[in-house]
Design an enzyme around this catalytic site. Structure first.
Site, mmCIF file in Angstrom:
data_model
loop_
_atom_site.group_PDB
_atom_site.id
_atom_site.type_symbol
_atom_site.label_atom_id
_atom_site.label_comp_id
_atom_site.label_asym_id
_atom_site.label_seq_id
_atom_site.Cartn_x
_atom_site.Cartn_y
_atom_site.Cartn_z
ATOM 1 N N GLY A 147 8.892 3.890 50.002
ATOM 2 C CA GLY A 147 10.056 3.008 49.996
ATOM 3 C C GLY A 147 9.734 1.680 49.334
ATOM 4 O O GLY A 147 8.578 1.258 49.250
ATOM 5 N N CYS A 148 10.775 0.999 48.858
ATOM 6 C CA CYS A 148 10.574 -0.252 48.127
ATOM 7 C C CYS A 148 10.169 -1.397 49.055
ATOM 8 O O CYS A 148 9.233 -2.145 48.763
ATOM 9 C CB CYS A 148 11.823 -0.603 47.325
ATOM 10 S SG CYS A 148 13.367 -0.507 48.247
#
Length: 332
Positions: A147-148
């Protein structure tokens, strides 16, 4: 020449991925799917990207490619069948959702409030952060692209954990993201009129879906406060840590240099210098800065482009490892 296919090609991350693959010297995009735009050429949706014809997911054959990218939203009902079909045909999979990021099915069930939909696939999945799991990714058939938000917490914190520098296993991660992090689907909170000239926190506490992977990869208890910035792309995370008394800026600089000096996409600033969003926008880099604020306390700041290193660029980096290409191919 490797052949790849993209499911969900017209979302923000799908388009970013197509842009990166267009300049990759050893990859050919064999198919790209889109639900609402099936039948159109990609150039009709995004004129500068490609003239590839978009198709419905059920019309493509994953057996025709070496790797598929599933750039589908979280909780997409047909994700699991798509991944299963691809793996059965022999294609490798890089998944952009959070479906396979949490390794423990019990943790998944506790955090999501329901059992994992395919625990057999969960056993195959490797968490797609090359800086931590490079050798496992090389051998993987299914990679769960990180995930970012977690990227900007995990990479700054893991060196401190491994060095034994933390005096407290609870840390605060205060993150700000551009609106593209919410995807292209319409929602009230990401309309221009709702984000322009304002700044807001959301999903604070223990409820954010990315928190579990942050804690999984760091082994820490994280207090996470995400915010929505009135910009399109980029994430900046400010991390507050309590350190052992002997740790100073020199020690911090040394531990980060030791961890990331050889990493092609992690750049560490000198002590006291802190990064900005503009340092990483449209790149596959993570930039980390750190500063002691008083004895025993430090602030670490990390920035990333959520659409590149936080999504599509990271996926290409993982693909390069899975296919035996130089890791930086198409990304510099």
């Amino acid at each position: 020449m490797a052949r790849v296919g993209i499911y969900g090609a017209t979302g923000y991350t799908g388009i970013e991925l197509l842009k990166l693959l267009a300049r990759h010297p050893t990859v050919e995009v064999a198919f790209a799917t889109a639900r609402s735009a099936a039948g159109q050429r990609l150039s009709e949706v995004f004129p500068i990207v490609s003239d590839l014809r978009l198709t419905a997911a059920e019309e493509v054959d994953p057996a025709s490619v070496d790797v598929v990218f599933t750039c589908l939203p979280h909780n997409t009902p047909d994700l699991i069948p798509i991944v299963q079909r691809a793996l059965v045909t022999g294609a490798k999979v890089v998944d952009f959702s959070d479906t396979f990021r949490i390794a423990d099915p019990a943790v998944y069930a506790a955090r999501r409030g329901k059992p994992h939909p395919a625990p057999d696939l969960l056993e195959l999945a490797v968490y797609g952060l090359p800086e931590l799991h490079r050798e496992r990714i090389r051998q993987a058939r299914l990679v769960a692209n990180t995930g970012c938000y977690p990227l900007t917490a995990i990479l700054p914190l893991v060196p401190l954990v491994r060095a034994g520098f933390l005096a407290d296993p609870t840390v605060i991660v205060d993150s700000k993201s551009g609106v593209s992090g919410a995807g292209r689907s319409l929602s009230l909170k990401t309309h221009f009129g709702e984000t322009h000239e304002t700044f807001s926190a959301y999903n604070v506490g223990r409820v954010h879906r990315h928190l579990a992977e942050m804690e999984q990869e760091t082994g820490l208890h994280i207090i996470f406060a995400p915010h929505l910035l009135p910009v399109f792309r980029g994430i900046l995370s400010t991390i507050y840590v309590n350190l052992k008394s002997e740790v100073d800026d020199t020690a911090l600089a040394a531990v980060y240099a030791d961890a990331y000096a050889a990493e092609p996409f992690v750049h560490v600033l000198p002590a006291g210098k802190l990064p900005e969003l503009r340092h990483v926008q449209h790149t596959n880099y993570v930039v980390i800065g750190h500063q002691m604020v008083e004895p025993g306390r430090a602030i670490v700041v990390a920035v990333v482009d959520n659409l590149v290193k936080g999504a599509a660029g990271q996926a290409v980096q993982n693909m390069n490892l899975m296919l035996g290409f130089a890791e930086t191919t198409g990304l510099l």
